[in-house]
Design an enzyme around this catalytic site. Sequence first.
Site, PDB file in Angstrom:
ATOM      1  N   ARG A 200     -65.718  80.077 -31.975  1.00  0.00           N
ATOM      2  CA  ARG A 200     -66.006  81.429 -31.488  1.00  0.00           C
ATOM      3  C   ARG A 200     -66.799  82.185 -32.547  1.00  0.00           C
ATOM      4  O   ARG A 200     -66.592  81.991 -33.760  1.00  0.00           O
ATOM      5  CB  ARG A 200     -64.706  82.199 -31.207  1.00  0.00           C
TER       6      ARG A 200
ATOM      7  N   HIS B  41     -74.036  78.972 -26.914  1.00  0.00           N
ATOM      8  CA  HIS B  41     -72.642  78.774 -26.498  1.00  0.00           C
ATOM      9  C   HIS B  41     -72.556  77.717 -25.390  1.00  0.00           C
ATOM     10  O   HIS B  41     -72.015  77.977 -24.300  1.00  0.00           O
ATOM     11  CB  HIS B  41     -72.023  80.108 -26.039  1.00  0.00           C
TER      12      HIS B  41
HETATM   13  N1  LIG Z   1     -68.468  76.532 -27.973  1.00  0.00           N
HETATM   14  C1  LIG Z   1     -67.935  76.071 -26.869  1.00  0.00           C
HETATM   15  O1  LIG Z   1     -68.646  75.745 -25.936  1.00  0.00           O
HETATM   16  C2  LIG Z   1     -66.440  75.918 -26.765  1.00  0.00           C
HETATM   17  C3  LIG Z   1     -65.921  75.191 -25.695  1.00  0.00           C
HETATM   18  C4  LIG Z   1     -64.554  74.987 -25.625  1.00  0.00           C
HETATM   19  C5  LIG Z   1     -63.724  75.507 -26.607  1.00  0.00           C
HETATM   20  N2  LIG Z   1     -64.249  76.220 -27.633  1.00  0.00           N
HETATM   21  C6  LIG Z   1     -63.364  76.770 -28.684  1.00  0.00           C
HETATM   22  O2  LIG Z   1     -62.608  75.709 -29.262  1.00  0.00           O
HETATM   23  C7  LIG Z   1     -61.307  76.219 -29.563  1.00  0.00           C
HETATM   24  C8  LIG Z   1     -60.335  75.087 -29.798  1.00  0.00           C
HETATM   25  O3  LIG Z   1     -59.979  74.481 -28.562  1.00  0.00           O
HETATM   26  P1  LIG Z   1     -58.788  73.416 -28.465  1.00  0.00           P
HETATM   27  O4  LIG Z   1     -58.633  73.101 -27.032  1.00  0.00           O
HETATM   28  O5  LIG Z   1     -59.002  72.296 -29.416  1.00  0.00           O
HETATM   29  O6  LIG Z   1     -57.559  74.314 -28.991  1.00  0.00           O
HETATM   30  P2  LIG Z   1     -56.074  73.839 -29.356  1.00  0.00           P
HETATM   31  O7  LIG Z   1     -55.766  72.530 -28.701  1.00  0.00           O
HETATM   32  O8  LIG Z   1     -55.185  74.989 -29.087  1.00  0.00           O
HETATM   33  O9  LIG Z   1     -56.135  73.572 -30.920  1.00  0.00           O
HETATM   34  C9  LIG Z   1     -56.199  74.589 -31.865  1.00  0.00           C
HETATM   35  C10 LIG Z   1     -56.069  73.974 -33.252  1.00  0.00           C
HETATM   36  O10 LIG Z   1     -56.267  75.010 -34.218  1.00  0.00           O
HETATM   37  C11 LIG Z   1     -55.153  75.023 -35.122  1.00  0.00           C
HETATM   38  N3  LIG Z   1     -54.881  76.386 -35.574  1.00  0.00           N
HETATM   39  C12 LIG Z   1     -54.713  77.514 -34.836  1.00  0.00           C
HETATM   40  N4  LIG Z   1     -54.464  78.568 -35.625  1.00  0.00           N
HETATM   41  C13 LIG Z   1     -54.471  78.093 -36.898  1.00  0.00           C
HETATM   42  C14 LIG Z   1     -54.276  78.689 -38.173  1.00  0.00           C
HETATM   43  N5  LIG Z   1     -54.008  80.004 -38.303  1.00  0.00           N
HETATM   44  N6  LIG Z   1     -54.335  77.902 -39.269  1.00  0.00           N
HETATM   45  C15 LIG Z   1     -54.576  76.573 -39.160  1.00  0.00           C
HETATM   46  N7  LIG Z   1     -54.806  75.941 -37.973  1.00  0.00           N
HETATM   47  C16 LIG Z   1     -54.730  76.694 -36.870  1.00  0.00           C
HETATM   48  C17 LIG Z   1     -53.975  74.483 -34.313  1.00  0.00           C
HETATM   49  O11 LIG Z   1     -52.965  74.020 -35.195  1.00  0.00           O
HETATM   50  P3  LIG Z   1     -51.611  73.333 -34.619  1.00  0.00           P
HETATM   51  O12 LIG Z   1     -52.058  72.031 -33.995  1.00  0.00           O
HETATM   52  O13 LIG Z   1     -50.788  73.107 -35.808  1.00  0.00           O
HETATM   53  O14 LIG Z   1     -51.048  74.271 -33.605  1.00  0.00           O
HETATM   54  C18 LIG Z   1     -54.672  73.379 -33.497  1.00  0.00           C
HETATM   55  O15 LIG Z   1     -54.771  72.211 -34.275  1.00  0.00           O
HETATM   56  C19 LIG Z   1     -61.011  77.128 -28.356  1.00  0.00           C
HETATM   57  O16 LIG Z   1     -60.015  78.071 -28.646  1.00  0.00           O
HETATM   58  C20 LIG Z   1     -62.351  77.778 -28.109  1.00  0.00           C
HETATM   59  O17 LIG Z   1     -62.430  78.980 -28.839  1.00  0.00           O
HETATM   60  C21 LIG Z   1     -65.588  76.439 -27.732  1.00  0.00           C
END
Ligand SMILES: NC(=O)c1ccc[n+]([C@@H]2O[C@H](COP(=O)([O-])OP(=O)(O)OC[C@H]3O[C@@H](n4cnc5c(N)ncnc54)[C@H](OP(=O)(O)O)[C@@H]3O)[C@@H](O)[C@H]2O)c1
Length: 309
Positions: free
Chosen positions: A224, A272
Amino acid sequence: MTLLLKSESDDAASWLAALQKHLPGRDIRVWPDSGDAADIRYALVWHPPPGLLASLPNLEAIFSVGAGIDHIAADPQRPGHLPVIRMVEEGLTTGMTEFVVMQVLFHHRDMLSYRHQAEECRWREITAVPASERRIGILGLGVLGRAAAEKLAGFGFDVAGWSRSPKQVPGVTSYHGEAGLGAMLARTDILVCLLPLTDETEGLLNARLLAQLPRGACLINVARGGHQVEADLLAALESGQLKEATLDVFQEEPLPPDSPLWRHPQVIITPHIAAQTMPDTAAQSVAQNIARIESGQAPLNVVDFGRGY
Ligand SMILES: NC(=O)c1ccc[n+]([C@@H]2O[C@H](COP(=O)([O-])OP(=O)(O)OC[C@H]3O[C@@H](n4cnc5c(N)ncnc54)[C@H](OP(=O)(O)O)[C@@H]3O)[C@@H](O)[C@H]2O)c1
């Protein structure tokens, strides 16, 4: 059961077809043609207008069209008692893995330098670094970070990841918590951000963090725009602390025409698009979760608003 879809206006037809395929016989409505608000049990939304969700009196669950839910959390009138379900689906994960691998390889194989050389018709070989000596660091080892890490490890890169809790991913070194961040940054040549946007992660990609990377590191932000402090990124690029960056997300989207990032020679910009939700596989995922809800099971991938993701 009636489901209301609020997606981007130009992709509603493919979403509608996919939802009708995976939820046959169900009433699917496309916002703003919502009909009687009292009929609607499920909402599948992307950037819902503030107040839309609160206006549906019999809503049971809110599905996000995308993996991130910041667009739903931003609604001050979001009915807080309802589960918000983030999008986890094969098409999105595959798309993100493709994009991250492509960008890592692009920086790893000095493609930006070759592009600049080509602009000057310059024929010069740059000594390649073996993948095993290129250290990749992934911020976020969740659904998307883990999938990218596994693929990059398959290329032979030296891959590490950072998350809140420790992880065991074959071929990937796990760092976690505040204490683990500095250690991972210090061993990272190409940093990939795949964190959710929360109070804790907002502005994380700032001067202080960038200074902890080895000089000349590259950054790929596909999470993001709120994660990055763009003035700090530009300063790090100017000083050479950062060699190159791929930015798919921005503090303000669309990126304003006067942003110096557009024209920066060391920056790759995409609008994006790193990963797009694929209607067919996404509708399948929504249908599976609705089946769980209707059979009395807890839905999968429910957001924990206490931790913000
Ligand atoms: N650019 C694009 O087109 C696009 C598309 C899709 C998604 N995204 C972005 O990608 C993000 C990630 O997606 P996802 O599905 O992989 O999310 P997810 O499965 O919820 O994974 C989030 C990861 O971040 C870690 N995390 C969260 N807060 C943290 C902190 N304060 N310190 C350290 N680690 C932390 C979590 O740790 P834990 O495992 O320990 O909980 C987890 O490993 C989305 O939220 C979105 O913003 C972007």
